[in-house]
Write a protein that holds these residues in place. Structure first.
Motif, PDB file in Angstrom:
ATOM      1  N   SER A 262       0.872  -1.084   0.146  1.00  0.00           N
ATOM      2  CA  SER A 262       0.028  -0.087   0.075  1.00  0.00           C
ATOM      3  C   SER A 262       0.891   1.411   0.101  1.00  0.00           C
ATOM      4  CB  SER A 262      -1.038  -0.105   1.294  1.00  0.00           C
ATOM      5  OG  SER A 262      -0.331  -0.207   2.419  1.00  0.00           O
ATOM      6  N   LYS A 263       2.064   1.212   0.616  1.00  0.00           N
ATOM      7  CA  LYS A 263       2.941   2.274   0.591  1.00  0.00           C
ATOM      8  C   LYS A 263       3.331   2.597  -1.027  1.00  0.00           C
ATOM      9  CE  LYS A 263       7.497   4.095   1.827  1.00  0.00           C
ATOM     10  NZ  LYS A 263       8.797   3.560   2.290  1.00  0.00           N
ATOM     11  N   LYS A 264       3.508   1.421  -1.811  1.00  0.00           N
ATOM     12  CA  LYS A 264       3.571   1.679  -3.147  1.00  0.00           C
ATOM     13  C   LYS A 264       2.887   2.357  -4.055  1.00  0.00           C
ATOM     14  CE  LYS A 264       7.113  -2.049  -3.674  1.00  0.00           C
ATOM     15  NZ  LYS A 264       7.370  -3.464  -4.223  1.00  0.00           N
ATOM     16  N   ILE A 265       1.673   2.211  -3.637  1.00  0.00           N
ATOM     17  CA  ILE A 265       0.421   2.955  -4.351  1.00  0.00           C
ATOM     18  C   ILE A 265       0.446   4.436  -3.947  1.00  0.00           C
ATOM     19  CG2 ILE A 265      -2.101   3.273  -4.224  1.00  0.00           C
ATOM     20  CD1 ILE A 265      -2.360   0.029  -4.211  1.00  0.00           C
ATOM     21  N   ILE A 266       0.774   4.555  -2.663  1.00  0.00           N
ATOM     22  CA  ILE A 266       1.019   5.965  -2.269  1.00  0.00           C
ATOM     23  C   ILE A 266       2.112   6.711  -2.948  1.00  0.00           C
ATOM     24  CG2 ILE A 266       1.847   7.466  -0.375  1.00  0.00           C
ATOM     25  CD1 ILE A 266       0.354   5.579   1.683  1.00  0.00           C
ATOM     26  N   GLU A 267       2.971   6.114  -3.321  1.00  0.00           N
ATOM     27  CA  GLU A 267       4.155   6.785  -3.996  1.00  0.00           C
ATOM     28  C   GLU A 267       3.878   6.786  -5.223  1.00  0.00           C
ATOM     29  OE1 GLU A 267       7.125   3.573  -2.806  1.00  0.00           O
ATOM     30  OE2 GLU A 267       7.661   4.818  -0.924  1.00  0.00           O
ATOM     31  N   ALA A 268       3.375   5.670  -6.011  1.00  0.00           N
ATOM     32  CA  ALA A 268       2.872   5.847  -7.341  1.00  0.00           C
ATOM     33  C   ALA A 268       1.776   7.011  -7.799  1.00  0.00           C
ATOM     34  CB  ALA A 268       2.202   4.537  -7.965  1.00  0.00           C
ATOM     35  N   VAL A 269       1.018   7.252  -6.803  1.00  0.00           N
ATOM     36  CA  VAL A 269      -0.176   8.300  -6.820  1.00  0.00           C
ATOM     37  C   VAL A 269       0.786   9.648  -6.878  1.00  0.00           C
ATOM     38  CG1 VAL A 269      -2.179   9.454  -6.023  1.00  0.00           C
ATOM     39  CG2 VAL A 269      -2.069   6.911  -6.254  1.00  0.00           C
ATOM     40  N   ALA A 270       1.473   9.753  -5.763  1.00  0.00           N
ATOM     41  CA  ALA A 270       2.253  10.976  -5.537  1.00  0.00           C
ATOM     42  C   ALA A 270       2.995  11.309  -6.817  1.00  0.00           C
ATOM     43  CB  ALA A 270       3.321  10.785  -4.473  1.00  0.00           C
ATOM     44  N   GLU A 271       3.388  10.479  -7.751  1.00  0.00           N
ATOM     45  CA  GLU A 271       4.084  10.825  -8.931  1.00  0.00           C
ATOM     46  C   GLU A 271       3.345  11.196 -10.131  1.00  0.00           C
ATOM     47  OE1 GLU A 271       7.725  11.266  -9.111  1.00  0.00           O
ATOM     48  OE2 GLU A 271       7.572  10.753  -6.956  1.00  0.00           O
ATOM     49  N   LEU A 272       2.185  11.146  -9.963  1.00  0.00           N
ATOM     50  CA  LEU A 272       1.033  11.640 -11.068  1.00  0.00           C
ATOM     51  C   LEU A 272       1.188  13.057 -11.041  1.00  0.00           C
ATOM     52  CD1 LEU A 272      -1.595   9.102 -10.453  1.00  0.00           C
ATOM     53  CD2 LEU A 272      -0.147   8.956 -12.264  1.00  0.00           C
ATOM     54  N   ASP A 273       1.043  13.450 -12.291  1.00  0.00           N
ATOM     55  CA  ASP A 273       0.959  15.042 -12.282  1.00  0.00           C
ATOM     56  C   ASP A 273      -0.161  15.695 -11.882  1.00  0.00           C
ATOM     57  OD1 ASP A 273       3.428  15.191 -13.923  1.00  0.00           O
ATOM     58  OD2 ASP A 273       2.257  15.036 -15.644  1.00  0.00           O
TER      59      ASP A 273
ATOM     60  N   ALA B   8      -3.247  28.979   1.155  1.00  0.00           N
ATOM     61  CA  ALA B   8      -2.144  28.193   1.203  1.00  0.00           C
ATOM     62  C   ALA B   8      -2.102  26.893   0.463  1.00  0.00           C
ATOM     63  CB  ALA B   8      -1.485  27.992   2.755  1.00  0.00           C
ATOM     64  N   SER B   9      -1.306  26.140  -0.006  1.00  0.00           N
ATOM     65  CA  SER B   9      -1.307  24.954  -0.715  1.00  0.00           C
ATOM     66  C   SER B   9      -1.567  24.005   0.425  1.00  0.00           C
ATOM     67  CB  SER B   9      -0.237  24.723  -1.362  1.00  0.00           C
ATOM     68  OG  SER B   9       0.983  24.489  -0.596  1.00  0.00           O
ATOM     69  N   ALA B  10      -2.041  22.843  -0.188  1.00  0.00           N
ATOM     70  CA  ALA B  10      -2.101  21.428   0.895  1.00  0.00           C
ATOM     71  C   ALA B  10      -0.906  21.104   1.349  1.00  0.00           C
ATOM     72  CB  ALA B  10      -2.823  20.695   0.180  1.00  0.00           C
ATOM     73  N   GLU B  11       0.247  21.320   0.451  1.00  0.00           N
ATOM     74  CA  GLU B  11       1.637  21.009   0.659  1.00  0.00           C
ATOM     75  C   GLU B  11       2.092  21.853   1.821  1.00  0.00           C
ATOM     76  OE1 GLU B  11       5.598  20.193  -1.610  1.00  0.00           O
ATOM     77  OE2 GLU B  11       4.282  21.766  -2.698  1.00  0.00           O
ATOM     78  N   LEU B  12       1.831  23.080   1.989  1.00  0.00           N
ATOM     79  CA  LEU B  12       2.189  24.217   2.947  1.00  0.00           C
ATOM     80  C   LEU B  12       1.560  23.826   4.441  1.00  0.00           C
ATOM     81  CD1 LEU B  12       4.036  26.275   3.981  1.00  0.00           C
ATOM     82  CD2 LEU B  12       1.944  27.814   3.437  1.00  0.00           C
ATOM     83  N   ILE B  13       0.394  23.539   4.202  1.00  0.00           N
ATOM     84  CA  ILE B  13      -0.635  22.961   5.223  1.00  0.00           C
ATOM     85  C   ILE B  13       0.008  21.775   6.022  1.00  0.00           C
ATOM     86  CG2 ILE B  13      -2.653  22.212   6.312  1.00  0.00           C
ATOM     87  CD1 ILE B  13      -3.943  24.051   4.009  1.00  0.00           C
TER      88      ILE B  13
ATOM     89  N   PRO C 296      -2.162  14.923  -8.930  1.00  0.00           N
ATOM     90  CA  PRO C 296      -2.042  15.067  -7.659  1.00  0.00           C
ATOM     91  C   PRO C 296      -0.883  16.226  -7.234  1.00  0.00           C
ATOM     92  CG  PRO C 296      -2.447  12.607  -7.920  1.00  0.00           C
ATOM     93  CD  PRO C 296      -2.022  13.461  -9.136  1.00  0.00           C
ATOM     94  N   LYS C 297       0.228  15.974  -7.859  1.00  0.00           N
ATOM     95  CA  LYS C 297       1.214  16.842  -7.680  1.00  0.00           C
ATOM     96  C   LYS C 297       0.822  18.397  -7.951  1.00  0.00           C
ATOM     97  CE  LYS C 297       5.323  14.391  -9.308  1.00  0.00           C
ATOM     98  NZ  LYS C 297       6.461  14.481 -10.277  1.00  0.00           N
ATOM     99  N   THR C 298       0.029  18.591  -8.911  1.00  0.00           N
ATOM    100  CA  THR C 298      -0.480  19.859  -9.065  1.00  0.00           C
ATOM    101  C   THR C 298      -1.457  20.297  -8.061  1.00  0.00           C
ATOM    102  OG1 THR C 298      -0.244  19.773 -11.392  1.00  0.00           O
ATOM    103  CG2 THR C 298      -1.835  21.431 -10.699  1.00  0.00           C
ATOM    104  N   VAL C 299      -2.317  19.375  -7.852  1.00  0.00           N
ATOM    105  CA  VAL C 299      -3.509  19.861  -6.633  1.00  0.00           C
ATOM    106  C   VAL C 299      -2.786  20.092  -5.317  1.00  0.00           C
ATOM    107  CG1 VAL C 299      -5.250  18.997  -5.417  1.00  0.00           C
ATOM    108  CG2 VAL C 299      -5.271  18.778  -7.815  1.00  0.00           C
ATOM    109  N   PHE C 300      -1.750  19.327  -4.736  1.00  0.00           N
ATOM    110  CA  PHE C 300      -1.177  19.424  -3.626  1.00  0.00           C
ATOM    111  C   PHE C 300      -0.306  20.686  -3.486  1.00  0.00           C
ATOM    112  CE2 PHE C 300       2.107  17.782  -0.442  1.00  0.00           C
ATOM    113  CZ  PHE C 300       1.257  17.813   0.717  1.00  0.00           C
ATOM    114  N   SER C 301       0.162  21.359  -4.538  1.00  0.00           N
ATOM    115  CA  SER C 301       0.925  22.644  -4.577  1.00  0.00           C
ATOM    116  C   SER C 301      -0.021  23.745  -4.748  1.00  0.00           C
ATOM    117  CB  SER C 301       2.184  22.491  -5.243  1.00  0.00           C
ATOM    118  OG  SER C 301       1.872  22.278  -6.741  1.00  0.00           O
TER     119      SER C 301
END
Length: 176
Positions: A97-108, A123-128, A110-115
């Motif tokens: 399940s950690k690998k799934i977290i890592e795979a999703v984190a690499e998608l464009d 503030a961005s979710a990343e800053l929070i 989620p990266k965009t939404v998080f920042s």
């Protein structure tokens, strides 16, 4: 099924118990907290069946819910939080399940939404996440929390239906 389980049972057994109280919000009942390890193991077993995501080669709602829950649980990632459990401290027990977290984190996406910052002054979710909700979260769980007999004979799904004297062994208010 997977998305509903992650966004319901796992969410209530993790973030509701260990992050929300730090905002001054009440926790759910012990019935939910006692499902923590049980529900994380179900997610792990599902993760072992898929590759690289829960449903195979393409991400699904379940993958995004899982990643979102991971991010929310990690509002308490800083070491100054005094908590009996943090998702980041146990994730190595669940490598699939950690690998799934890592795979999703690499998608464009989620990266965009998080920042993403939506409006001026927001503030961005990343800053929070990186600041522990800007330092506004309590550093330990408030009083009137609950403790749970983790090694008991009652399955987590049946705590709510146990006889009152049995349930009392599992669901005990505790002033910290």
């Amino acid at each position: 099924e997977k998305a509903t389980f992650i966004s319901g049972v796992v969410y209530r057994a993790t973030m509701y118990q260990y992050v929300y109280p730090l905002m001054g919000l009440m926790t759910e009942c012990q019935y939910d907290a006692c499902k923590r390890d049980f529900s994380l193991q179900i997610v792990e077993d599902w993760a072992k069946e898929g590759s690289p995501y829960f449903m195979g080669t393409e991400p699904s709602f379940a993958d995004f819910y899982w990643y979102s829950l991971w991010l929310g649980n990690n509002w308490v990632q800083n070491d100054d939080f005094d908590l009996p459990w943090r998702h980041m401290d146990v994730i190595e027990k669940y490598p699939a399940s950690k690998k799934i977290i890592e795979a999703v984190a690499e998608l464009d996406g989620p990266k965009t939404v998080f920042s993403l910052v939506i409006g001026e002054g927001d503030a961005s979710a990343e800053l929070i996440s990186s600041t522990g909700f800007f330092g506004l979260l309590s550093k330990k769980l408030p009083g009137n929390a609950r403790k749970f007999n983790w090694s008991g004979d009652v399955h987590p799904n049946f705590v709510a239906f146990a006889e009152p004297e049995t349930k009392a062994v599992y669901d005990m208010p505790l002033n910290l």
